[in-house]
Design a protein around this motif. Structure first.
Motif, PDB file in Angstrom:
ATOM      1  N   LYS A 128       1.215  -0.834  -0.040  1.00 56.18           N
ATOM      2  CA  LYS A 128       0.265  -0.016   0.226  1.00 56.18           C
ATOM      3  C   LYS A 128       0.851   1.336  -0.263  1.00 56.18           C
ATOM      4  CE  LYS A 128      -3.392  -0.043   2.888  1.00 56.18           C
ATOM      5  NZ  LYS A 128      -4.518   0.042   3.744  1.00 56.18           N
ATOM      6  N   HIS A 129       0.601   2.378  -1.247  1.00 59.46           N
ATOM      7  CA  HIS A 129       1.321   3.700  -0.973  1.00 59.46           C
ATOM      8  C   HIS A 129       0.822   5.232  -1.150  1.00 59.46           C
ATOM      9  CE1 HIS A 129       5.081   0.756  -1.492  1.00 59.46           C
ATOM     10  NE2 HIS A 129       4.730   0.364  -2.070  1.00 59.46           N
ATOM     11  N   VAL A 130       1.028   5.937  -0.458  1.00 60.92           N
ATOM     12  CA  VAL A 130       0.077   6.811  -0.247  1.00 60.92           C
ATOM     13  C   VAL A 130       1.347   7.713  -1.603  1.00 60.92           C
ATOM     14  CG1 VAL A 130      -0.129   9.447   0.850  1.00 60.92           C
ATOM     15  CG2 VAL A 130      -1.083   6.371   1.890  1.00 60.92           C
ATOM     16  N   ASN A 131       0.710   8.464  -1.951  1.00 61.27           N
ATOM     17  CA  ASN A 131       0.938   9.276  -3.232  1.00 61.27           C
ATOM     18  C   ASN A 131       2.298   8.293  -4.229  1.00 61.27           C
ATOM     19  OD1 ASN A 131      -0.197  11.685  -1.957  1.00 61.27           O
ATOM     20  ND2 ASN A 131       1.254  12.506  -0.943  1.00 61.27           N
ATOM     21  N   PRO A 132       2.191   7.307  -4.909  1.00 58.81           N
ATOM     22  CA  PRO A 132       2.787   6.644  -5.695  1.00 58.81           C
ATOM     23  C   PRO A 132       3.376   7.669  -6.529  1.00 58.81           C
ATOM     24  CG  PRO A 132       0.809   5.785  -6.208  1.00 58.81           C
ATOM     25  CD  PRO A 132       0.544   6.775  -5.157  1.00 58.81           C
ATOM     26  N   ALA A 133       4.705   7.274  -6.891  1.00 57.76           N
ATOM     27  CA  ALA A 133       4.794   7.598  -8.216  1.00 57.76           C
ATOM     28  C   ALA A 133       4.689   6.518  -9.211  1.00 57.76           C
ATOM     29  CB  ALA A 133       6.573   7.521  -8.207  1.00 57.76           C
ATOM     30  N   TRP A 134       4.293   6.644 -10.882  1.00 57.40           N
ATOM     31  CA  TRP A 134       4.136   5.698 -11.580  1.00 57.40           C
ATOM     32  C   TRP A 134       5.731   5.703 -12.573  1.00 57.40           C
ATOM     33  CZ3 TRP A 134       2.384   6.314 -16.955  1.00 57.40           C
ATOM     34  CH2 TRP A 134       1.236   5.023 -17.106  1.00 57.40           C
ATOM     35  N   GLY A 135       6.187   3.810 -12.741  1.00 56.44           N
ATOM     36  CA  GLY A 135       7.025   3.984 -13.080  1.00 56.44           C
ATOM     37  C   GLY A 135       6.412   4.048 -15.067  1.00 56.44           C
TER      38      GLY A 135
END
Length: 257
Positions: A128-135
């Motif tokens: 689970k991640h808050v404010n994830p970057a997108w690869g």
């Protein structure tokens, strides 16, 4: 006579207008809205009613809206856990959060296109991640940094472990008008408000996620219903027993008493 007609006309005008109002209308949050707000609220209401999410007041939606004896319920034969878990109905575009066998929230989602479908599987939340970057899907697209308004993941990500697959998750979105359709690269997109305020805080790493069509979910023991409730057959009344007729004895028998 003329005075009588005037009195009658005044009486009709004084009758409350709501006496002529239409019949039953189920409680909803979309009929008093317009534009994109109306569409979004319609999608949310359809999800709550286990209806295919379209954003339109279609025939199925009208039936649920105007039919008093309409029933909506979920039946879980064998829940994968007594704790929280998720089902994603690919036929209806609905994500449901359960606690054990009890539904505790339903939300409309976007799913994969026919060329990049959302896989059917019994999956698990692995991160689970808050404010994830997108690869950028391994070079297919330009990566996008966290907190960028163009990040297609929104501000919440829940990664899924799917046998034989990788890179799939449940996340927010930047294209809310696509909610309820098949537009993604296979991930499950939600309204940002729904995932940020309910689903993400509720779910835990390790929680099961069942993803499938109506038929697939039913084969696993999960049934999601929405239909007009059928009247229970009335028991056929038993005929009342006829009173016994008095017996007539032959004269000879009477003499023998």
């Amino acid at each position: 006579m003329k005075n009588k007609f005037i009195i009658l006309a005044l009486a009709i005008l004084l009758i409350p207008s709501n006496i002529f109002a239409a019949g039953f209308v189920r409680e909803n949050n979309f009929m008093n809205k317009s534009g994109s707000d109306r569409v979004a609220e319609t999608k949310k209401w359809q999800a709550q009613m286990n209806l295919p999410v379209t954003g339109r007041v279609d025939e199925k939606t009208k039936t649920a809206l105007y039919t008093p004896n309409y029933e909506v319920y979920d039946m879980v034969v064998n829940a994968p856990t007594n704790d929280v878990w998720i089902s994603v109905n690919k036929s209806r575009r609905i994500l449901t959060v359960y606690r054990g066998k009890q539904s505790i929230g339903k939300f409309p989602v976007t799913l994969g296109t026919s060329s990049t479908p959302t896989p059917s599987a019994k999956a698990t939340i692995i991160n689970k991640h808050v404010n994830p970057a997108w690869g950028g899907m391994g070079g297919k697209y330009t990566p996008v940094a966290a907190n960028d308004p163009n990040n297609p993941l929104g501000e919440r990500w829940m990664g899924l472990k799917i046998p034989g697959k990788s890179g799939y998750g449940i996340h927010g979105n930047i294209k809310p008008l696509q909610i309820g359709g098949y537009y993604s690269n296979g991930c499950i997109r939600m309204y940002n408000y729904d995932i940020e305020n309910f689903v993400f805080p509720t779910m835990k790493v390790g929680a099961p996620v069942w993803i499938g069509t109506d038929n697939e979910l039913e084969s696993w023991g999960l049934y999601q219903f929405s239909r007009i409730k059928k009247d229970e057959p009335k028991p056929t009344p038993k005929p009342e027993p006829k009173p016994e007729e008095p017996k007539e004895f032959p004269a000879q028998e009477l003499l023998e008493f």
